[in-house]
Design a protein around this motif. Structure first.
Motif, short mmCIF file in Angstrom:
data_model
loop_
_atom_site.label_atom_id
_atom_site.label_comp_id
_atom_site.label_asym_id
_atom_site.label_seq_id
_atom_site.Cartn_x
_atom_site.Cartn_y
_atom_site.Cartn_z
N TRP A 160 35.01 134.87 -17.73
CA TRP A 160 35.85 135.35 -16.88
C TRP A 160 37.01 134.24 -16.38
N THR A 161 36.98 132.99 -16.65
CA THR A 161 37.80 132.17 -16.35
C THR A 161 38.46 131.41 -17.50
N THR A 162 38.33 131.66 -18.72
CA THR A 162 38.93 131.13 -19.75
C THR A 162 40.36 131.66 -19.84
N GLU A 163 41.16 131.00 -20.59
CA GLU A 163 42.49 131.60 -20.94
C GLU A 163 42.74 132.08 -22.41
N ASN A 164 41.78 132.09 -23.04
CA ASN A 164 41.70 132.45 -24.52
C ASN A 164 41.89 134.13 -24.15
N VAL A 165 42.64 134.75 -25.11
CA VAL A 165 42.58 136.32 -25.10
C VAL A 165 41.65 136.88 -25.71
N VAL A 166 41.12 136.29 -26.68
CA VAL A 166 40.13 136.84 -27.52
C VAL A 166 38.99 135.82 -27.67
N GLN A 167 37.91 135.92 -27.14
CA GLN A 167 36.90 134.74 -27.29
C GLN A 167 35.90 134.86 -28.53
N GLY A 168 36.03 135.67 -29.18
CA GLY A 168 35.08 135.86 -30.47
C GLY A 168 35.12 137.50 -31.12
N PRO A 169 34.44 137.56 -31.96
CA PRO A 169 34.18 138.87 -32.55
C PRO A 169 33.63 140.17 -31.63
#
Length: 153
Positions: free
Chosen positions: A42-51
């Motif tokens: 919930w705090t990352t800036e990545n749009v997609v974190q994995g599959p």
């Protein structure tokens, strides 16, 4: 059902339906995403974190919404406001192709600043841009209660 027994569903009932759907989808997805990726999700800036994030955040919602539309002509939120999606020309259930197109046209309605959704509030047939692109309208029965209001009996 005759056309004079129906009405187009306006902006605020559709906002309410959308809020219901968002809460339901969140209740399903948030715990699953947290279980797979932890609280840092919930705090990352990545749009997609994995599959699994892609499947849960993008694929599952699309499949679930389209399946509800195809089988029930509505999502749970639309059912809560007695609304259903139909073909704009015939009033018949929308085709699967129309409904898939309608889902992807949501992205068009988001740009710019959600104007395609706000359009529902100003359009005579209460169509958002996604409805116009898919050739659909959202309708419900007039006088949905057990009996119309009457005074002075």
């Amino acid at each position: 059902m005759q056309a004079d027994e129906l009405e187009y569903v306006g902006f605020w009932p559709r906002v309410g339906a959308s809020l219901i759907d968002t809460v339901l989808m969140g209740a399903i997805l948030w715990p699953l995403l947290t279980a797979f990726y932890g609280d840092s999700y919930w705090t990352t800036e990545n749009v997609v974190q994995g599959p699994m994030d892609f499947l849960l955040s993008w694929v599952f919602p699309a499949v679930a919404v389209i399946l509800f539309w195809v089988t029930k002509q509505a999502t749970p939120g639309k059912m809560a406001v007695s609304a259903r999606i139909v073909d704009a020309k015939t009033g018949s259930p929308a085709s699967t192709g129309q409904l898939i197109g309608r889902y992807f046209a949501y992205y068009v309605s988001m740009i710019p600043f959600g104007l395609g959704f706000i359009w529902v509030g100003f359009d005579a047939r209460k169509q958002g841009w996604h409805d116009k692109l898919a050739g659909t309208v959202v309708i419900r029965k007039k006088n949905r209660g057990p009996e119309p209001v009457s005074f002075g009996r």
